[in-house]
Structure formats: structure tokens, C-alpha cells
Design an enzyme around this catalytic site. Structure first.
Site, short mmCIF file in Angstrom:
data_model
loop_
_atom_site.label_atom_id
_atom_site.label_comp_id
_atom_site.label_asym_id
_atom_site.label_seq_id
_atom_site.Cartn_x
_atom_site.Cartn_y
_atom_site.Cartn_z
N SER A 164 0.80 -1.23 0.00
CA SER A 164 0.00 0.00 0.00
C SER A 164 0.83 1.27 0.00
CB SER A 164 -0.94 0.00 1.20
OG SER A 164 -0.19 0.03 2.39
N LYS A 220 -12.10 -2.01 2.26
CA LYS A 220 -11.44 -1.12 1.29
C LYS A 220 -12.32 -1.04 0.03
CE LYS A 220 -7.09 -1.28 3.58
NZ LYS A 220 -6.14 -2.26 4.12
N HIS A 240 -5.44 -4.67 -0.58
CA HIS A 240 -5.46 -3.57 -1.55
C HIS A 240 -5.61 -4.05 -2.99
CE1 HIS A 240 -4.68 -0.01 0.94
NE2 HIS A 240 -4.01 -0.83 1.72
#
Ligand SMILES: *Cc1c(COP(=O)(O)O)cnc(C)c1O
Length: 397
Positions: free
Chosen positions: A186, A244, A214
């Protein structure tokens, strides 16, 4: 008035952080975490959330959440193994397994909890874990909980992974050996070299564990990094988060059925912490439905990411080597990086600075997280602010 020892400890350590400028002040949002946020009465272009697809404020998800809350209540009422398993938890797990092309899946209350539970359920003090040095904090903590020997390897360095795997295997000291990596890192937006990792794992008989927090919703047309490389049947543990790209909250492990059966009797956050709220479970089901129906949001995310990258690059900024929409803008010096982020804020852009010790010294950066919900106009406004602050601070010409 409480313990004197505690008071001294807090005074000394908080004072130390504050005097070194490392004490993080949290800015509360006055409203939703959308592409534009409001902080202290001021509207800002938001380039700091992980809400990649804008689903946190999606109308369909909101309505599904409200309906489920009316039907099931606000809380699940118990841990999953007593009577906190609702039919929608089971449905969510079935949908996740299909989404990840695995036999089965198990849902936790967060991605963090997932790593707390899953690693220690399988690994113990007679085992070893080969861990990328830049892995997420929850992986590091999960590894520690297992009491296995933790052997870090240099970030995405396949020669170093091979060396540590060979040494661990040939030492004969360990019962099981696991390799753990983030799918997408990330801080720089780079992608783990999964084909090589799988090959090394096959050569040295390693258990494979990929935390794709991610990557899901972002790579592999939305299905994640493992799918992106066509390795769905080669990775033992596929970890994901529902907080996310999915836009809600929660985490999961997808994998073979017997692994998931085992986690359901051994993963401690599953056994001892109340399950995901009904509203969250229902909203997650809707999000996966949206992601599997169409790639419109996914495509928009990439379009926006590429637009922002191109704009920053043509302004003359160093944007590193990201392979995903995550767009770091590398400033270097720590103080300068923090000043840069503050100045952007004054110009109407919320983009956080990330400095040592989160990233190596001298590589301070402002990290930008574009989303599918941003318009070209919002991104143009952000780029104008970057241009102005960059010139004012002498970082670009
Ligand atoms: C964000 C993140 C987590 C934590 O996920 P939550 O659902 O927010 O708890 C775990 N692992 C990685 C790699 C992450 O980036």
C-alpha cells in the site's frame, strides 16, 4: 487519582512524541468519506481513503444495509459459534468463495482480525514463516501470535526468498514453513511477484498466504491479485478485507474447504468476538454482486488513477513505480513532506504524508488514493493544487 506509574509513563511518552512532531492529530470528518470530504467546515478533495470504488456511499449498499438492519437488528447478538451466525453471514461466505474461485470462505469482523486468527490457527512454535519485510502490521502481529519463527526476506526480492526458504528447509528445524506476502503493497502500490513466489513455494514445500487487502476490487478485473496472475488454485490462503474496495467493514479467508472448516473451530477472533453486524453483512453481499455484474467501477478507478499519475508526472513529480491506482508523490525529506501535505490541505486537497518509520528514511511521500467516485474536475483541482504547492516549495519548476 489512578496509578502514578501510568501517569508518569503517559506524560513522558506523549510529551516525547509531541516534542518530535510525531504525535498524530486525528481530523474528524463532518459527513461521509466520499470523494469530497468536509473537515472543520472546509470541503476538500479526498485522496486518502481506501474506498477505491466509492461503494462506502453507494445507494444500493445503503438501502440493503437499512433493510437488513430492520429485519435482523443492529447487532448479531453473539459470536459466530454460539448463535451469532445469521443466514446472511453464510450467504456472504458463499458469495466470497465464488468471487475468489475457491471451495469455501470464512468471514471475520475485520481484515486485521483475519490475520490475528488465521495464521496462528495453522502455524505454531515448531514452524517458520517467511515474511516480506514490508508486510502489513496485522500480518506481523498475526505471525507473532503464532509463536512460529519469523524469517523476514527483502521486499519482493525473490533471490532472498529462495535463500531463506532453502535455509529453513535444509535446517530440518521446522515442521511447516509458510510464505506470507501482501498482494499489493500500500505504500508504493507495487504488486507481489506471485508467479515466482508460487514456484519457490512448490520447490520448497511452502504453505502460501496472500493478504490481498489492496488488490481485491482493483486487480484481476476486481477479483484480486491472485486471479490477476491466474493462480486461484495455487494459493492456500487468500485474505481479503471488506473495508477497502468493498466499502463496508470485515475481512475473510478464501481457500480449500477443509482449511476453512479448521479455521471455524480454531481461529480465535471467530470463536471469541461477536460477528459482523447484519447491516454490514448484507451490504457486503450487495457490493460483491455489483463487482461481479460489471467492471464499470473498476474501469473508472483505473482511468482516474492513470489520469492522476499522468498529471503529476507531467508537473514534474516523482511518482515512484506504482503498478496500481495508488499514487505516491515522493518528496523525500520528512519535514518537507509533512509541510507539503499541510499546504495541499490549505489548497483544498486532503492527501496524507507518509514518512519514516512507515517508509524508509528520506523517502517521505504524499500518498494519493484516487477512486472511481472522483470526477475529472476534482482531479484537475487536485493537480492544480499540487502544481501550486510544488512550485511554491521549489520541488518542481
Ligand atoms: C488494511 C489492511 C488490513 C486491515 O484490514 P481492515 O479490514 O481494515 O482491518 C490487513 N492487511 C492489509 C495488507 C491491509 O492493507
Amino acid at each position: 487519582m489512578g496509578s502514578k506509574k501510568l501517569e508518569n509513563f503517559l506524560e513522558e511518552n506523549l510529551g516525547d512524541l509531541k516534542s518530535r512532531g510525531l504525535y498524530n492529530v486525528i481530523d474528524p470528518l463532518q459527513g461521509a468519506n466520499g470523494p469530497i470530504i468536509k473537515i472543520a467546515g472546509k470541503e476538500l478533495v479526498n485522496l486518502s481513503s481506501n474506498n477505491y470504488l466509492g461503494l462506502a456511499t453507494n445507494d444500493k449498499l445503503i438501502n440493503t444495509c437499512i433493510e437488513a438492519t430492520r429485519k435482523y437488528g443492529v447487532g448479531a447478538g453473539a459470536v459466530r459459534t454460539i448463535n451469532g451466525t445469521l443466514d446472511i453471514h453464510v450467504e456472504l461466505e458463499e458469495k466470497l468463495a465464488a468471487f475468489k474461485h475457491t471451495e469455501s470462505a470464512i468471514v471475520f469482523q475485520s481484515g486485521f482480525n483475519c490475520n490475528m486468527g488465521a495464521i496462528a490457527a495453522v502455524m505454531d512454535k515448531n514452524d517458520a514463516i517467511l515474511s516480506d519485510e514490508l508486510n502489513h502490521a496485522s500480518i506481523i502481529d498475526g505471525c507473532r501470535l503464532s509463536r512460529a519463527k519469523i524469517i523476514p526476506y527483502k521486499h519482493s526480492d525473490m533471490d532472498d526468498l529462495k535463500r531463506t526458504a532453502k535455509e529453513a528447509k535444509e535446517s530440518g528445524r521446522y515442521n511447516k514453513i509458510m510464505v506470507i506476502t501482501d498482494g499489493v503493497f500500500s505504500m508504493d502500490g507495487d504488486v507481489a511477484k506471485l508467479p515466482e513466489i508460487v514456484e519457490i513455494a512448490e520447490n520448497f514445500d511452502l504453505i502460501t498466504y496472500v493478504d490481498d487487502a489492496h488488490g481485491s476490487g482493483v486487480l484481476g478485473k476486481g477479483a484480486g491479485t491472485v486471479k490477476h496472475f491466474g493462480l486461484s488454485d495455487k494459493i492456500d490462503f487468500q485474505i481479503g478485507t471488506l473495508s477497502k474496495a468493498i466499502g463496508v467493514v470485515g475481512g475473510y479467508v478464501a481457500g480449500r474447504k477443509d482449511l476453512i472448516d479448521w479455521l471455524k473451530v480454531r481461529a480465535r477472533p471467530f470463536l471469541f468476538s461477536t460477528s459482523l453486524t447484519p447491516g454490514a453483512a448484507a451490504a457486503c453481499i450487495e457490493a460483491i454482486h455489483i463487482l461481479t455484474e460489471s467492471t464499470v467501477l473498476h474501469d473508472k478507478l483505473w482511468e482516474n488513477g492513470n489520469y492522476l499519475k499522468k498529471g503529476l508526472k507531467s508537473l514534474g513529480f516523482d511518482i515512484g513505480e506504482s503498478e496500481t491506482p495508488i499514487t505516491p508523490c515522493i518528496i523525500g525529506d520528512e519535514t518537507k513532506t509533512q509541510e507539503f501535505s499541510k499546504r495541499l490541505n490549505q489548497e483544498g486537497v486532503y492527501a496524507k504524508s507518509i514518512v519514516f518509520p512507515t517508509v524508509p528514511r528520506g523517502t517521505g511521500r504524499v500518498r494519493n488514493m484516487p477512486s472511481a467516485a472522483h470526477t475529472k474536475e476534482m482531479l484537475d483541482n487536485a493537480l492544480a493544487a499540487y502544481g501550486k504547492v510544488g512550485k511554491d516549495m521549489g520541488i518542481i519548476e
